[in-house]
Design a protein around this motif. Structure first.
Motif, PDB file in Angstrom:
ATOM      1  N   PHE A  12       0.830  -1.206   0.000  1.00  0.00           N
ATOM      2  CA  PHE A  12       0.000   0.000   0.000  1.00  0.00           C
ATOM      3  C   PHE A  12       0.858   1.246   0.000  1.00  0.00           C
ATOM      4  CE2 PHE A  12      -3.440  -2.820   1.048  1.00  0.00           C
ATOM      5  CZ  PHE A  12      -4.479  -2.235   0.354  1.00  0.00           C
ATOM      6  N   ILE A  15       2.036   1.831  -3.471  1.00  0.00           N
ATOM      7  CA  ILE A  15       0.935   2.289  -4.327  1.00  0.00           C
ATOM      8  C   ILE A  15       0.657   3.754  -4.072  1.00  0.00           C
ATOM      9  CG2 ILE A  15      -1.549   2.116  -4.685  1.00  0.00           C
ATOM     10  CD1 ILE A  15      -1.287  -0.890  -4.348  1.00  0.00           C
ATOM     11  N   GLY A  18       3.326   5.995  -5.500  1.00  0.00           N
ATOM     12  CA  GLY A  18       3.147   6.182  -6.946  1.00  0.00           C
ATOM     13  C   GLY A  18       1.994   7.103  -7.252  1.00  0.00           C
ATOM     14  N   MET A  19       0.910   6.962  -6.511  1.00  0.00           N
ATOM     15  CA  MET A  19      -0.247   7.816  -6.763  1.00  0.00           C
ATOM     16  C   MET A  19       0.067   9.268  -6.417  1.00  0.00           C
ATOM     17  SD  MET A  19      -3.335   5.376  -5.592  1.00  0.00           S
ATOM     18  CE  MET A  19      -4.717   6.405  -5.961  1.00  0.00           C
ATOM     19  N   THR A  22       1.932  10.633  -9.417  1.00  0.00           N
ATOM     20  CA  THR A  22       1.064  10.956 -10.557  1.00  0.00           C
ATOM     21  C   THR A  22       0.200  12.175 -10.252  1.00  0.00           C
ATOM     22  OG1 THR A  22      -0.352   9.209  -9.734  1.00  0.00           O
ATOM     23  CG2 THR A  22       0.963   8.712 -11.640  1.00  0.00           C
ATOM     24  N   MET A  23      -0.212  12.309  -8.993  1.00  0.00           N
ATOM     25  CA  MET A  23      -1.016  13.469  -8.620  1.00  0.00           C
ATOM     26  C   MET A  23      -0.206  14.744  -8.797  1.00  0.00           C
ATOM     27  SD  MET A  23      -3.908  14.196  -8.045  1.00  0.00           S
ATOM     28  CE  MET A  23      -5.361  14.448  -7.156  1.00  0.00           C
ATOM     29  N   HIS A  25       2.142  15.200 -10.899  1.00  0.00           N
ATOM     30  CA  HIS A  25       2.299  15.481 -12.332  1.00  0.00           C
ATOM     31  C   HIS A  25       1.006  15.983 -12.948  1.00  0.00           C
ATOM     32  CE1 HIS A  25       6.329  14.239 -13.611  1.00  0.00           C
ATOM     33  NE2 HIS A  25       6.302  13.552 -12.498  1.00  0.00           N
ATOM     34  N   LEU A  26      -0.116  15.652 -12.329  1.00  0.00           N
ATOM     35  CA  LEU A  26      -1.412  16.078 -12.867  1.00  0.00           C
ATOM     36  C   LEU A  26      -1.491  17.590 -12.951  1.00  0.00           C
ATOM     37  CD1 LEU A  26      -4.136  14.841 -13.702  1.00  0.00           C
ATOM     38  CD2 LEU A  26      -4.859  15.029 -11.366  1.00  0.00           C
ATOM     39  N   GLN A  28       1.217  19.643 -13.096  1.00  0.00           N
ATOM     40  CA  GLN A  28       2.379  20.279 -13.709  1.00  0.00           C
ATOM     41  C   GLN A  28       2.024  20.694 -15.127  1.00  0.00           C
ATOM     42  OE1 GLN A  28       5.851  17.881 -13.556  1.00  0.00           O
ATOM     43  NE2 GLN A  28       6.172  18.200 -11.373  1.00  0.00           N
ATOM     44  N   SER A  30       2.218  21.021 -19.053  1.00  0.00           N
ATOM     45  CA  SER A  30       2.647  19.983 -19.977  1.00  0.00           C
ATOM     46  C   SER A  30       3.844  20.465 -20.792  1.00  0.00           C
ATOM     47  CB  SER A  30       1.521  19.616 -20.923  1.00  0.00           C
ATOM     48  OG  SER A  30       1.457  20.549 -21.952  1.00  0.00           O
ATOM     49  N   VAL A  31       4.562  19.503 -21.325  1.00  0.00           N
ATOM     50  CA  VAL A  31       5.740  19.831 -22.123  1.00  0.00           C
ATOM     51  C   VAL A  31       5.432  19.713 -23.609  1.00  0.00           C
ATOM     52  CG1 VAL A  31       7.331  19.134 -20.344  1.00  0.00           C
ATOM     53  CG2 VAL A  31       6.529  17.460 -21.961  1.00  0.00           C
ATOM     54  N   THR A  32       4.161  19.517 -23.918  1.00  0.00           N
ATOM     55  CA  THR A  32       3.795  19.294 -25.313  1.00  0.00           C
ATOM     56  C   THR A  32       3.902  20.574 -26.126  1.00  0.00           C
ATOM     57  OG1 THR A  32       2.213  17.715 -24.477  1.00  0.00           O
ATOM     58  CG2 THR A  32       2.017  18.310 -26.767  1.00  0.00           C
ATOM     59  N   GLN A  34       2.248  21.996 -29.504  1.00  0.00           N
ATOM     60  CA  GLN A  34       1.175  21.648 -30.439  1.00  0.00           C
ATOM     61  C   GLN A  34       1.639  21.967 -31.839  1.00  0.00           C
ATOM     62  OE1 GLN A  34      -2.838  21.791 -29.402  1.00  0.00           O
ATOM     63  NE2 GLN A  34      -2.414  23.072 -27.646  1.00  0.00           N
TER      64      GLN A  34
ATOM     65  N   PHE B  43      -2.467  14.650 -18.721  1.00  0.00           N
ATOM     66  CA  PHE B  43      -1.893  15.539 -17.706  1.00  0.00           C
ATOM     67  C   PHE B  43      -0.934  14.785 -16.802  1.00  0.00           C
ATOM     68  CE2 PHE B  43      -5.892  18.305 -18.038  1.00  0.00           C
ATOM     69  CZ  PHE B  43      -5.316  18.999 -19.074  1.00  0.00           C
ATOM     70  N   ILE B  44      -1.303  13.538 -16.474  1.00  0.00           N
ATOM     71  CA  ILE B  44      -0.431  12.770 -15.588  1.00  0.00           C
ATOM     72  C   ILE B  44       0.897  12.497 -16.271  1.00  0.00           C
ATOM     73  CG2 ILE B  44      -0.146  10.412 -14.731  1.00  0.00           C
ATOM     74  CD1 ILE B  44      -2.894  10.613 -13.544  1.00  0.00           C
ATOM     75  N   ASP B  46       2.335  14.518 -18.329  1.00  0.00           N
ATOM     76  CA  ASP B  46       2.845  15.815 -18.779  1.00  0.00           C
ATOM     77  C   ASP B  46       2.560  16.067 -20.253  1.00  0.00           C
ATOM     78  OD1 ASP B  46       3.682  16.238 -16.297  1.00  0.00           O
ATOM     79  OD2 ASP B  46       5.794  15.861 -16.649  1.00  0.00           O
ATOM     80  N   ARG B  47       1.454  15.509 -20.731  1.00  0.00           N
ATOM     81  CA  ARG B  47       1.037  15.799 -22.097  1.00  0.00           C
ATOM     82  C   ARG B  47      -0.200  16.682 -22.020  1.00  0.00           C
ATOM     83  NH1 ARG B  47      -1.267  11.929 -24.349  1.00  0.00           N
ATOM     84  NH2 ARG B  47      -1.398  10.349 -22.744  1.00  0.00           N
ATOM     85  N   LEU B  48      -0.855  16.856 -23.154  1.00  0.00           N
ATOM     86  CA  LEU B  48      -2.070  17.660 -23.163  1.00  0.00           C
ATOM     87  C   LEU B  48      -3.317  16.820 -23.411  1.00  0.00           C
ATOM     88  CD1 LEU B  48      -0.848  20.771 -25.099  1.00  0.00           C
ATOM     89  CD2 LEU B  48      -1.763  20.761 -22.812  1.00  0.00           C
ATOM     90  N   TRP B 304      -7.071   7.512 -11.908  1.00  0.00           N
ATOM     91  CA  TRP B 304      -5.785   7.879 -11.323  1.00  0.00           C
ATOM     92  C   TRP B 304      -4.935   6.622 -11.093  1.00  0.00           C
ATOM     93  CZ3 TRP B 304      -5.847  10.187  -5.690  1.00  0.00           C
ATOM     94  CH2 TRP B 304      -4.561  10.595  -5.337  1.00  0.00           C
ATOM     95  N   TRP B 307      -3.438   5.141 -14.334  1.00  0.00           N
ATOM     96  CA  TRP B 307      -2.230   5.712 -14.906  1.00  0.00           C
ATOM     97  C   TRP B 307      -1.068   5.709 -13.926  1.00  0.00           C
ATOM     98  CZ3 TRP B 307      -2.620   5.459 -19.754  1.00  0.00           C
ATOM     99  CH2 TRP B 307      -3.884   5.561 -20.322  1.00  0.00           C
ATOM    100  N   THR B 308      -1.235   4.975 -12.830  1.00  0.00           N
ATOM    101  CA  THR B 308      -0.149   4.865 -11.858  1.00  0.00           C
ATOM    102  C   THR B 308       0.461   3.475 -11.842  1.00  0.00           C
ATOM    103  OG1 THR B 308      -1.263   6.483 -10.473  1.00  0.00           O
ATOM    104  CG2 THR B 308       0.453   5.183  -9.446  1.00  0.00           C
ATOM    105  N   LEU B 309      -0.419   2.467 -11.836  1.00  0.00           N
ATOM    106  CA  LEU B 309       0.082   1.116 -11.585  1.00  0.00           C
ATOM    107  C   LEU B 309       0.231   0.318 -12.874  1.00  0.00           C
ATOM    108  CD1 LEU B 309      -2.037   0.103  -8.500  1.00  0.00           C
ATOM    109  CD2 LEU B 309       0.251   1.001  -8.562  1.00  0.00           C
TER     110      LEU B 309
END
Lengths: 218, 343
Positions: A12, A15, A18-19, A22-23, A25-26, A28, A30-32, A34, B43-44, B46-48, B304, B307-309
């Motif tokens: 746990f 897990i 990791g979550m 990802t949270m 990064h949610l 942050q 983006s580096v895209t 277009q 977003f997770i 770092d894309r759009l 969520w 896209w994590t595990l």
């Protein structure tokens, strides 16, 4: 049992770690990029598409010789005497018509070796990377700005002039040869005369002899 | 004669109107959720995510996808069992949709206020397993069959901990009717300020909720338990031979299933349509708002986690279910029952 509880706790924990990542990064940015709307600016000194400023080219062929894959194809015609092609922006006199200056970008390996030897800096790499084609022949870029009629005309004129100059040269050579013959004959005559003079024991024509020798030297 | 027709038609119309409400909710939610999942994934990482269709952040992407899928050719394998092949996706969605009948969307609206609500829900969602096997078998494709069998095995297995954890809540609530279960959770009495939700009432119910959440992840084929399908990157399991709108029905069913089980979780553990602030912002409409918010939060947690595990191997997947979750959930059931007896 204790081991299993520990393992479950670790599971746990990993897990949730990791979550958490990802949270984070949610939110942050983006580096895209277009692409069709925003384009990446290539850095200065990037090696990309070749461009030739044909007005500055003096037709020295250095770039074509430097190219390792022979993708540059240059044909030059010497300018006739009655035409002044002017000077490049760097002040070099232009002596050649550039009847053909093709670069095959499909062959080009972006090594930058053609850019450096150019004496007028007319062949450069421009930061362009969007030039894909459906047909490979479209990659042969024609940089020469002469029309085909102009090319033909220039070539004819250059041939005529070359022939004329060749004839003049031959004439010159002939004249020189004749002069040489004359001089040799004169020298022979003089030698004969001197022999006769020695026999006569007179020094009357010394000065003229010296003069003729000086002429020969000139 | 006309009177009899009227007597039949009036309830029928009422039934149809009643039934259209959850369907509307599901369809709108599916459009938003598919787009939302892609945006969250972007977003997770770092894309759009999708940006081209529609104005703001490609909001019309799902609609565009829908139009594309409608245009696609409807391919049915030559040797497939045609009727079953065509019927499976609709059956799958129907099973998810039928279960919405007993979900109390707000204090005023529940499709069918029957006494066996949760039992009916779990029974109807079992049909999902049947439709998965149907799809795998009718495709006449060995990989589809294997994927279908694996999926079915996974769903059958994970129904056990799901039911066991639902049972723990039922033990506390003493009713199978979800409306009653929700009404029991109104008020703010715990520690003076916390709402009366079941998750706060009993320490073992927290464990129950964790097990329940893992189980519904597996039941609705979400990462990390979507190994048989992997519809996004691998061959697709029982969906292999499906294309166009039939595949879209599978996707719709998957998302509907996600929403259904999330709403079930919200009902059982998080107080359903009860406001977290007691009487503040309470009422039929606000109840619907809170209920959907809770459900969608759980859906968001599912995405969520997705896209994590990474995925589990199929043997690990079975091991987790049979050796860990099922014993834990049954022990937990006993402990909850003891707790209820003592206090």
């Amino acid at each position: 049992m204790a081991n299993q509880i520990k393992e479950g706790w670790l599971t746990f924990k990993s897990i949730f770690t990791g979550m958490g990542i990802t949270m984070r990064h949610l939110f942050q940015p983006s580096v895209t990029l277009q692409y069709p709307d925003e384009r990446e600016e290539l850095p200065p000194g990037a090696r990309a598409q070749l461009y030739v400023n044909i007005d500055d080219c003096i037709g020295c062929n250095l770039c074509a010789r430097a190219c390792p894959v022979n993708c540059i194809d240059i044909e030059t015609v010497k300018a006739t005497d009655d035409v002044d092609l002017g000077k490049t922006s760097t002040g070099n006199p232009k002596r050649f018509w550039l009847t053909r200056f093709n670069i095959d970008m499909a062959k080009c390996m972006y090594c930058d070796l053609c850019v450096h030897p150019c004496p007028t800096d007319c062949i450069t790499m421009v930061p362009e990377y969007e030039y894909s084609e459906f047909d490979r022949t479209n990659f042969v870029y024609h940089f020469s700005n002469l029309s085909p009629e102009m090319v033909a005309e220039v070539k004819d004129k250059a041939e005529e002039e070359a022939e004329r100059k060749k004839r003049e040269k031959e004439e010159m050579m002939r004249k020189k040869a004749e002069e040489k013959k004359k001089k040799e004959e004169e020298a022979k005559k003089k030698a004969a005369e001197e022999e006769t003079k020695k026999e006569d024991e007179t020094d009357a024509d010394d000065s003229t002899n010296k003069n003729s020798e000086n002429d020969d030297k000139e | 004669m006309f009177e009899t027709i009227g007597n039949i038609m009036a309830p029928l119309t009422a039934i149809i109107i009643h039934a259209a409400i959850p369907l509307t909710i599901i369809l709108v939610y599916a459009l938003v959720a598919i787009w939302g999942e892609r945006k969250i994934a972007g977003f997770i990482q770092d894309r759009l995510g999708p940006m081209r269709v529609g104005g703001f952040h490609g909001w019309a992407q799902s609609i565009a996808d829908l139009l594309k899928l409608i245009q696609k050719e409807d391919i049915i394998p030559t040797d497939a069992s045609r009727f079953l092949f065509k019927f499976a996706p609709f059956m799958m969605f129907a099973a998810s949709y039928a279960a919405f009948a007993v979900i109390p969307f707000s204090s005023d609206y529940i499709g069918s206020n029957i006494n066996v609500g949760v039992f009916y829900l779990l029974a109807v969602t079992s049909i999902l397993t049947l439709s998965v096997i149907m799809a795998g078998w009718a495709s006449n494709n060995k990989w589809s069959l294997l994927g279908g069998m694996r999926s079915a095995a996974q769903m059958v297995s994970y129904e056990v901990p799901t039911i066991a954890t639902v049972l723990t809540v039922i033990v506390v609530a003493g009713s199978l009717n979800l409306m009653t279960v929700t009404e029991m959770q109104s008020g703010n009495d715990i520690l003076g300020f916390l709402p009366n939700w079941f998750i706060f009432q009993n320490p073992f119910l927290i464990v129950a909720f964790i097990i329940f959440f893992i189980s519904i992840l597996a039941e609705s084929h979400r990462v990390p338990f979507d190994l048989p399908e992997s519809e996004s990157e691998l061959v697709g399991g029982y969906q292999t031979e499906y294309s166009g709108m039939r595949w879209a029905m599978f996707m719709l069913a998957e998302y509907a299933d996600m929403l259904l089980l999330s709403l079930l979780g919200a009902t059982l553990f998080f107080g359903g349509w009860n406001s977290p602030f007691g009487e503040f912002m309470a009422g039929p409409f606000w109840g619907f708002f809170w209920f959907m918010l809770k459900g969608l939060l759980l859906v968001f947690v599912m995405m969520w986690i997705r896209w994590t595990l990474p995925r589990y191997r199929v043997d690990q997947l079975m091991h987790i279910c049979w050796s860990i979750l099922i014993p834990l959930s049954f022990v937990n059931l006993i402990l909850v029952a003891l707790w209820e007896m003592i206090f």
